[in-house]
Design a protein around this motif. Sequence first.
Motif, PDB file in Angstrom:
ATOM      1  N   UNK A 265       0.818  -1.213   0.000  1.00  0.00           N
ATOM      2  CA  UNK A 265       0.000   0.000   0.000  1.00  0.00           C
ATOM      3  C   UNK A 265       0.854   1.266   0.000  1.00  0.00           C
ATOM      4  N   UNK A 266       1.854   1.302   0.867  1.00  0.00           N
ATOM      5  CA  UNK A 266       2.690   2.499   0.924  1.00  0.00           C
ATOM      6  C   UNK A 266       3.504   2.664  -0.356  1.00  0.00           C
ATOM      7  N   UNK A 267       3.936   1.558  -0.936  1.00  0.00           N
ATOM      8  CA  UNK A 267       4.692   1.624  -2.190  1.00  0.00           C
ATOM      9  C   UNK A 267       3.833   2.149  -3.331  1.00  0.00           C
ATOM     10  N   UNK A 268       2.515   1.990  -3.190  1.00  0.00           N
ATOM     11  CA  UNK A 268       1.594   2.447  -4.231  1.00  0.00           C
ATOM     12  C   UNK A 268       0.823   3.707  -3.815  1.00  0.00           C
ATOM     13  N   UNK A 269       1.421   4.453  -2.900  1.00  0.00           N
ATOM     14  CA  UNK A 269       0.929   5.788  -2.505  1.00  0.00           C
ATOM     15  C   UNK A 269      -0.425   5.802  -1.810  1.00  0.00           C
ATOM     16  N   UNK A 270      -0.768   4.710  -1.124  1.00  0.00           N
ATOM     17  CA  UNK A 270      -1.958   4.726  -0.279  1.00  0.00           C
ATOM     18  C   UNK A 270      -1.571   5.268   1.097  1.00  0.00           C
ATOM     19  N   UNK A 271      -2.472   6.005   1.721  1.00  0.00           N
ATOM     20  CA  UNK A 271      -2.282   6.426   3.100  1.00  0.00           C
ATOM     21  C   UNK A 271      -2.981   5.414   4.007  1.00  0.00           C
ATOM     22  N   UNK A 272      -2.335   5.064   5.099  1.00  0.00           N
ATOM     23  CA  UNK A 272      -2.859   4.048   6.013  1.00  0.00           C
ATOM     24  C   UNK A 272      -3.133   4.660   7.382  1.00  0.00           C
ATOM     25  N   UNK A 273      -4.310   4.347   7.926  1.00  0.00           N
ATOM     26  CA  UNK A 273      -4.699   4.807   9.253  1.00  0.00           C
ATOM     27  C   UNK A 273      -5.291   3.627  10.019  1.00  0.00           C
ATOM     28  N   UNK A 274      -5.316   3.739  11.336  1.00  0.00           N
ATOM     29  CA  UNK A 274      -5.969   2.737  12.169  1.00  0.00           C
ATOM     30  C   UNK A 274      -7.041   3.437  12.998  1.00  0.00           C
ATOM     31  N   UNK A 275      -8.243   2.854  13.008  1.00  0.00           N
ATOM     32  CA  UNK A 275      -9.349   3.345  13.834  1.00  0.00           C
ATOM     33  C   UNK A 275      -9.860   2.177  14.659  1.00  0.00           C
ATOM     34  N   UNK A 276      -9.722   2.261  15.965  1.00  0.00           N
ATOM     35  CA  UNK A 276     -10.013   1.099  16.805  1.00  0.00           C
ATOM     36  C   UNK A 276     -10.840   1.460  18.031  1.00  0.00           C
ATOM     37  N   UNK A 277     -11.639   0.494  18.478  1.00  0.00           N
ATOM     38  CA  UNK A 277     -12.344   0.626  19.744  1.00  0.00           C
ATOM     39  C   UNK A 277     -11.424   0.354  20.928  1.00  0.00           C
ATOM     40  N   UNK A 278     -10.174  -0.031  20.650  1.00  0.00           N
ATOM     41  CA  UNK A 278      -9.200  -0.265  21.702  1.00  0.00           C
ATOM     42  C   UNK A 278      -8.739   1.035  22.342  1.00  0.00           C
ATOM     43  N   UNK A 279      -8.228   0.927  23.556  1.00  0.00           N
ATOM     44  CA  UNK A 279      -7.742   2.102  24.269  1.00  0.00           C
ATOM     45  C   UNK A 279      -6.373   2.519  23.740  1.00  0.00           C
ATOM     46  N   UNK A 280      -6.047   3.780  23.947  1.00  0.00           N
ATOM     47  CA  UNK A 280      -4.835   4.364  23.375  1.00  0.00           C
ATOM     48  C   UNK A 280      -3.576   3.606  23.781  1.00  0.00           C
ATOM     49  N   UNK A 281      -3.423   3.308  25.073  1.00  0.00           N
ATOM     50  CA  UNK A 281      -2.207   2.647  25.556  1.00  0.00           C
ATOM     51  C   UNK A 281      -2.059   1.250  24.951  1.00  0.00           C
ATOM     52  N   UNK A 282      -3.159   0.549  24.810  1.00  0.00           N
ATOM     53  CA  UNK A 282      -3.164  -0.791  24.208  1.00  0.00           C
ATOM     54  C   UNK A 282      -2.752  -0.727  22.738  1.00  0.00           C
ATOM     55  N   UNK A 283      -3.339   0.202  22.007  1.00  0.00           N
ATOM     56  CA  UNK A 283      -3.016   0.348  20.587  1.00  0.00           C
ATOM     57  C   UNK A 283      -1.554   0.743  20.396  1.00  0.00           C
ATOM     58  N   UNK A 284      -1.084   1.640  21.258  1.00  0.00           N
ATOM     59  CA  UNK A 284       0.297   2.085  21.155  1.00  0.00           C
ATOM     60  C   UNK A 284       1.268   0.938  21.393  1.00  0.00           C
ATOM     61  N   UNK A 285       0.912   0.033  22.310  1.00  0.00           N
ATOM     62  CA  UNK A 285       1.765  -1.121  22.580  1.00  0.00           C
ATOM     63  C   UNK A 285       1.906  -2.004  21.340  1.00  0.00           C
ATOM     64  N   UNK A 286       0.798  -2.196  20.622  1.00  0.00           N
ATOM     65  CA  UNK A 286       0.840  -3.004  19.394  1.00  0.00           C
ATOM     66  C   UNK A 286       1.652  -2.294  18.320  1.00  0.00           C
ATOM     67  N   UNK A 287       1.375  -1.012  18.115  1.00  0.00           N
ATOM     68  CA  UNK A 287       2.082  -0.230  17.092  1.00  0.00           C
ATOM     69  C   UNK A 287       3.581  -0.242  17.359  1.00  0.00           C
ATOM     70  N   UNK A 288       3.968  -0.056  18.609  1.00  0.00           N
ATOM     71  CA  UNK A 288       5.385  -0.014  18.947  1.00  0.00           C
ATOM     72  C   UNK A 288       6.045  -1.383  18.802  1.00  0.00           C
ATOM     73  N   UNK A 289       5.373  -2.428  19.285  1.00  0.00           N
ATOM     74  CA  UNK A 289       5.982  -3.764  19.253  1.00  0.00           C
ATOM     75  C   UNK A 289       6.225  -4.241  17.821  1.00  0.00           C
ATOM     76  N   UNK A 290       5.279  -3.959  16.942  1.00  0.00           N
ATOM     77  CA  UNK A 290       5.393  -4.429  15.551  1.00  0.00           C
ATOM     78  C   UNK A 290       5.880  -3.335  14.597  1.00  0.00           C
ATOM     79  N   UNK A 291       6.208  -2.169  15.163  1.00  0.00           N
ATOM     80  CA  UNK A 291       6.729  -1.044  14.384  1.00  0.00           C
ATOM     81  C   UNK A 291       5.805  -0.681  13.208  1.00  0.00           C
ATOM     82  N   UNK A 292       4.527  -0.657  13.491  1.00  0.00           N
ATOM     83  CA  UNK A 292       3.544  -0.367  12.450  1.00  0.00           C
ATOM     84  C   UNK A 292       3.620   1.073  11.963  1.00  0.00           C
ATOM     85  N   UNK A 293       4.217   1.953  12.779  1.00  0.00           N
ATOM     86  CA  UNK A 293       4.312   3.348  12.356  1.00  0.00           C
ATOM     87  C   UNK A 293       5.256   3.553  11.176  1.00  0.00           C
ATOM     88  N   UNK A 294       5.896   2.471  10.743  1.00  0.00           N
ATOM     89  CA  UNK A 294       6.662   2.541   9.483  1.00  0.00           C
ATOM     90  C   UNK A 294       5.727   2.807   8.311  1.00  0.00           C
TER      91      UNK A 294
END
Length: 216
Positions: free
Chosen positions: A103-132
């Motif tokens: 997706x990023x190679x083809x110029x799509x923008x990616x976002x996450x919208x979740x019912x999860x709490x901020x701290x929980x989501x941040x833990x996943x994003x950080x552990x798997x380095x999704x913010x790349x």
Amino acid sequence: MVQSVIFDMDGTLFQTDTILELSLDDAFENLRAMDEWIGATPLDAYRSIMGVPLPKVWETLLPEHSIEVREQTDAYFLERLIENIRTGKGALYPNVKETFEYLTANDYSIYIASNGLTAYLQAIVEHYRLDRWVTETFSIQQIETLDKGDLVGKIIGKYAITNGAVVGDRLSDINAAKDNGLVAIGCNFDFAQEDELAQADFVINDMIELKTVLSI
């Protein structure tokens, strides 16, 4: 043409069931220790409501308990979820990273919208380095209504999205897409329900299928 893709987290990107039983058991063991619960952990009951905001989870699982006990359980459950993520007990679904790279190679923008709490989501994003790949992750905590459609609307407004899709496994994701004039892509994964998926514009059985769906 779709240029922005908004993903749900639990049951869509992250295999929540890999840490769900562990964390829920921890939370109810804590309740047993406080003489606030007798019997088995209500895992099946939680699975049936998977995807709703956590305050509603505890209203359902602990209907006879005080708000104070629910809040204590909520906080403890969150602690255990985050610890299990950080120690590598969770997992992303197959081909999530490969799909994000495409997706990023083809110029799509990616976002996450979740019912999860901020701290929980941040833990996943950080552990798997999704913010790349992910521009920004949004939690249901950021809006007062606890409505997924409103959360998606917040992303659309902030980033001036005109063409996009919402990818998720539950009806709340599908409705969030339709309420905001976006394409609804249902994920036929662990927590998905057939009657809910029937309302999506497209259904995928593996994240890699997004390549095909988004090119239509």
